[in-house]
Design an enzyme around this catalytic site. Structure first.
Site, PDB file in Angstrom:
ATOM      1  N   ASP A  45      -1.125 -21.312  16.456  1.00 24.83           N
ATOM      2  CA  ASP A  45       0.086 -20.692  15.911  1.00 24.83           C
ATOM      3  C   ASP A  45       1.167 -21.735  15.601  1.00 24.83           C
ATOM      4  O   ASP A  45       1.782 -21.670  14.538  1.00 24.83           O
ATOM      5  CB  ASP A  45       0.618 -19.656  16.923  1.00 24.83           C
ATOM      6  CG  ASP A  45       1.833 -18.903  16.407  1.00 24.83           C
ATOM      7  OD1 ASP A  45       1.875 -18.607  15.201  1.00 24.83           O
ATOM      8  OD2 ASP A  45       2.740 -18.592  17.212  1.00 24.83           O
ATOM      9  N   GLU A  60       9.682 -20.772  23.914  1.00 25.69           N
ATOM     10  CA  GLU A  60      10.273 -19.492  23.526  1.00 25.69           C
ATOM     11  C   GLU A  60      10.324 -18.586  24.746  1.00 25.69           C
ATOM     12  O   GLU A  60       9.445 -18.656  25.614  1.00 25.69           O
ATOM     13  CB  GLU A  60       9.426 -18.830  22.434  1.00 25.69           C
ATOM     14  CG  GLU A  60       9.452 -19.594  21.133  1.00 25.69           C
ATOM     15  CD  GLU A  60       8.662 -18.857  20.052  1.00 25.69           C
ATOM     16  OE1 GLU A  60       9.290 -18.204  19.219  1.00 25.69           O
ATOM     17  OE2 GLU A  60       7.425 -18.935  20.077  1.00 25.69           O
ATOM     18  N   LYS A  70      14.201 -26.405   8.337  1.00 26.53           N
ATOM     19  CA  LYS A  70      15.335 -26.417   9.268  1.00 26.53           C
ATOM     20  C   LYS A  70      16.178 -27.668   9.068  1.00 26.53           C
ATOM     21  O   LYS A  70      15.652 -28.776   8.944  1.00 26.53           O
ATOM     22  CB  LYS A  70      14.832 -26.345  10.725  1.00 26.53           C
ATOM     23  CG  LYS A  70      14.235 -24.985  11.088  1.00 26.53           C
ATOM     24  CD  LYS A  70      13.828 -24.947  12.544  1.00 26.53           C
ATOM     25  CE  LYS A  70      13.013 -23.707  12.862  1.00 26.53           C
ATOM     26  NZ  LYS A  70      13.784 -22.521  13.188  1.00 26.53           N
ATOM     27  N   ARG A  91       0.800  -1.227   0.000  1.00 28.79           N
ATOM     28  CA  ARG A  91       0.000   0.000   0.000  1.00 28.79           C
ATOM     29  C   ARG A  91       0.833   1.277   0.000  1.00 28.79           C
ATOM     30  O   ARG A  91       0.383   2.320  -0.406  1.00 28.79           O
ATOM     31  CB  ARG A  91      -0.870   0.012   1.258  1.00 28.79           C
ATOM     32  CG  ARG A  91      -2.309  -0.334   0.934  1.00 28.79           C
ATOM     33  CD  ARG A  91      -3.106  -0.411   2.184  1.00 28.79           C
ATOM     34  NE  ARG A  91      -2.535  -1.417   3.065  1.00 28.79           N
ATOM     35  CZ  ARG A  91      -3.178  -1.994   4.072  1.00 28.79           C
ATOM     36  NH1 ARG A  91      -4.403  -1.660   4.322  1.00 28.79           N
ATOM     37  NH2 ARG A  91      -2.611  -2.902   4.827  1.00 28.79           N
ATOM     38  N   HIS A 146       7.869 -23.253   8.093  1.00 31.86           N
ATOM     39  CA  HIS A 146       9.321 -23.033   8.032  1.00 31.86           C
ATOM     40  C   HIS A 146      10.111 -24.051   8.855  1.00 31.86           C
ATOM     41  O   HIS A 146      11.301 -24.218   8.655  1.00 31.86           O
ATOM     42  CB  HIS A 146       9.679 -21.577   8.368  1.00 31.86           C
ATOM     43  CG  HIS A 146       9.698 -21.261   9.828  1.00 31.86           C
ATOM     44  ND1 HIS A 146       8.568 -21.016  10.549  1.00 31.86           N
ATOM     45  CD2 HIS A 146      10.725 -21.152  10.699  1.00 31.86           C
ATOM     46  CE1 HIS A 146       8.892 -20.762  11.804  1.00 31.86           C
ATOM     47  NE2 HIS A 146      10.203 -20.836  11.924  1.00 31.86           N
ATOM     48  N   HIS A 173       3.823 -26.607  12.998  1.00 31.49           N
ATOM     49  CA  HIS A 173       5.191 -27.064  13.276  1.00 31.49           C
ATOM     50  C   HIS A 173       5.224 -28.365  14.106  1.00 31.49           C
ATOM     51  O   HIS A 173       5.907 -29.316  13.758  1.00 31.49           O
ATOM     52  CB  HIS A 173       5.984 -26.013  14.047  1.00 31.49           C
ATOM     53  CG  HIS A 173       5.982 -24.654  13.415  1.00 31.49           C
ATOM     54  ND1 HIS A 173       5.924 -24.463  12.062  1.00 31.49           N
ATOM     55  CD2 HIS A 173       6.047 -23.408  13.955  1.00 31.49           C
ATOM     56  CE1 HIS A 173       5.956 -23.156  11.799  1.00 31.49           C
ATOM     57  NE2 HIS A 173       6.017 -22.504  12.930  1.00 31.49           N
TER      58      HIS A 173
HETATM   59  C1  BG6 Z   1       6.294 -18.900  13.896  1.00 32.08           C
HETATM   60  C2  BG6 Z   1       5.287 -18.479  14.935  1.00 32.08           C
HETATM   61  O1  BG6 Z   1       5.732 -19.812  13.015  1.00 32.08           O
HETATM   62  O2  BG6 Z   1       7.418 -19.498  14.521  1.00 32.08           O
HETATM   63  C3  BG6 Z   1       5.921 -17.570  15.961  1.00 32.08           C
HETATM   64  O3  BG6 Z   1       4.208 -17.800  14.317  1.00 32.08           O
HETATM   65  C4  BG6 Z   1       7.185 -18.176  16.521  1.00 32.08           C
HETATM   66  O4  BG6 Z   1       4.999 -17.279  17.015  1.00 32.08           O
HETATM   67  C5  BG6 Z   1       8.106 -18.624  15.386  1.00 32.08           C
HETATM   68  O5  BG6 Z   1       7.827 -17.205  17.326  1.00 32.08           O
HETATM   69  C6  BG6 Z   1       9.329 -19.348  15.930  1.00 32.08           C
HETATM   70  O6  BG6 Z   1      10.178 -19.677  14.866  1.00 32.08           O
HETATM   71  P1  BG6 Z   1      11.664 -20.144  15.157  1.00 32.08           P
HETATM   72  O7  BG6 Z   1      12.195 -20.533  13.831  1.00 32.08           O
HETATM   73  O8  BG6 Z   1      12.367 -18.983  15.777  1.00 32.08           O
HETATM   74  O9  BG6 Z   1      11.563 -21.295  16.114  1.00 32.08           O
END
Ligand code: BG6
Length: 506
Positions: free
Chosen positions: A255, A236, A202, A62, A198, A260
């Site tokens: 989330d 975390e 890894k 935007r 993601h 994951h």
């Molecule tokens: C993301 C989540 O998919 O993964 C986040 O939305 C989280 O909340 C993050 O902090 C953590 O990723 P990584 O690679 O740092 O473990």
């Protein structure tokens, strides 16, 4: 079908592969993910020589930016966050292919301008009409963007391949995921849809496959005869300040457990695929997810919490309800633990405990296979007081590696047995640093390599596992508060205590 990872085809040693002529369009380019992960990953790929000479990157957003404004933002992000060294000559070449298209997602003109930009990039830089559209936008914007791509002819694959990359969350329950998938699949065929998880990018996660299927040592014990339980932890230490827009109302289970952690579980629990062909790998993961369900009674086998004030190291931190942007009455969980069972010969009776949380003791992701105790110990009780369960721990991050825990005699004249650790550490064993997850995944999108991307069926099955727990939580009550800097709510300990188990302290 192309391959870049030897795990996917042991016979293919031509590494690494370079992407063919192509362009990448990022929607939501001004967002945090784009700055911290996507732009640096694109720069790292360029720096490693893995992008084609005419590679072009188009930002869509935007802001009233010129190409130069966007390039300046990209440069700053690359300098700050990229993994590899910043080199001006790499940047200068990359910058020639950077464009910005300004507009709203529902603006027909903007999409027509995007289309013209891509045509002209093909003419001047030879992108071959091949384009990946990266939707780094909230899921409620997916339908509009997909429809616009269809309307403007951008999804049309006649003049080059077109792929769409979508970021989670893929819906907020099974029903909404089905609707979302229908919208996306109406525009792009399933083989052109790349859903980013993601964690699958890894290095340590891919190593699960090597550990399991390249060795003779572990597989014989990888079943309910030897394994007592599996604990998958993603802890975390960070809080959620600044992320209310995304996180409030979503919570820890949606989330990261839905994606994951269930993906990690699938890789740990699946059978050996006949080959690492993407379809075979996906079929094995799908089998596990279809056989998985949350253990009843759900209120005793799951727990949720919300961080309150506390200390993170030497820093005093606020609770979720005091974080900017969160409502004072928010019931969003920042900690979630669930118990999953897998109805298969290999895993019957073995609970898989999945837990995640923000503002916990420290940042660590690990998978621990906890083994049954030896059936008989020819020692006095006092000799084995400090002997726990054998454990195989896959340390996903931050200290990547594998730990094997077993009992050993304590030096001395008495026969005292205590737990010791045998460690493999990536950092020590290998000198090269691993590519960032996004680096690998963006390259795979450009190569058309789908192995590391969950398919529609995996997403829907994961919601099916999680939905009953989410429904129970939605039916009432509030998450239990836990102090920041601790290991979560007491109710999470109770989940294991009911069967005489305890969480590992990573
Ligand atoms: C993301 C989540 O998919 O993964 C986040 O939305 C989280 O909340 C993050 O902090 C953590 O990723 P990584 O690679 O740092 O473990």
């Amino acid at each position: 079908m192309t391959r870049t990872n030897p795990l996917r085809d042991p016979k293919d040693r031509r590494l690494p592969r370079i992407a063919g002529p192509s362009a990448l369009v990022i929607f939501g380019v001004t967002g945090d993910l784009s700055r911290r992960k996507l732009m640096p990953a694109v720069y790292d790929l360029a720096n490693r020589g893995l992008l084609p000479p005419g590679f072009s990157l188009v930002g869509f957003g935007r802001r009233p930016w010129s190409d130069e404004d966007f390039a300046a933002t990209f440069r700053k992000a690359a300098k700050k966050h990229s993994r590899t060294e910043f080199r001006d000559e790499v940047w200068d070449r990359l910058a020639e292919g950077i464009r910005f298209v300004q507009g709203e997602f529902d603006d027909d003109d903007a999409f027509d301008r995007l289309s013209q930009t891509l045509v002209s990039l093909d003419e001047t830089r030879g992108t071959g009409g091949n384009t990946a559209f990266y939707l780094s936008v909230p899921p409620d914007a997916f339908p509009t963007v997909c429809e616009q791509l269809k309307r403007s002819g951008l999804a049309d694959q006649r003049d080059g391949w077109r792929r769409v990359v979508i970021e989670k969350p893929f819906g907020h329950d099974l029903e909404s995921a089905k609707k979302l998938n229908a919208v996306v699949n109406d525009v792009f065929p399933e083989q052109s849809v790349f859903r980013i998880d993601h964690y699958l990018g890894k290095e340590t996660v891919q190593n699960i496959l090597a550990l399991r299927f390249a060795n003779q040592l572990f597989e014989p014990t990888w079943n309910s005869h030897y394994v007592d339980s599996v604990q998958i932890t993603m802890a975390e230490d960070i809080g959620l300040g600044g992320r209310a827009g995304y996180y409030d109302g979503i919570g820890a289970a949606r989330d990261v457990i839905q994606n994951h952690l269930l993906q990690l579980m699938a890789l740990i629990a699946m059978e050996e695929p006949t080959s690492f062909h993407p379809a075979e790998l996906q079929a094995e993961k799908i089998k596990v997810l279809s056989a998985a369900s949350p253990v009843e009674p759900l209120d005793e086998t799951s727990a949720r919490g919300q961080y309150g004030p506390g200390w993170q190291g030497s820093e005093k931190v606020v609770g979720l309800l005091q974080e900017e942007g969160f409502s004072h009455t928010s019931t969003t969980e920042t900690y979630a633990a669930i118990t999953v069972e897998i109805a298969s010969r290999r895993w019957a009776g073995v609970p898989f405990y999945l837990r995640t949380g923000k503002r916990l003791g420290r940042r660590v992701t690990e998978i621990a296979l906890m083994f049954k105790r030896a059936p008989h110990l020819p020692f006095d009780d006092t000799m084995t007081e400090e002997l726990g369960q054998n454990a195989l721990v896959i340390r996903v991050q931050p200290d990547e590696g594998v730990t094997l825990r077993f009992g050993s005699k304590v030096p001395g004249s008495s026969m005292e047995v205590r737990d010791v650790n045998m460690d493999f550490s990536y950092g020590e064993a290998f000198t090269v640093s691993s590519p960032e997850a996004y680096e690998r995944l963006i390259l795979d999108v450009l190569l058309g390599e789908p192995s590391l991307f969950p398919v529609n069926a995996e997403v829907e099955l994961s919601w099916k596992i999680l939905d009953p727990v989410l429904e129970m939580w939605a039916a009432g009550g509030k998450p239990e508060e836990y102090e920041s800097g601790t290991w979560g709510p007491d109710s999470a300990d109770a989940v294991l205590a009911r069967t005489g188990r305890t969480w590992r302290r990573p």
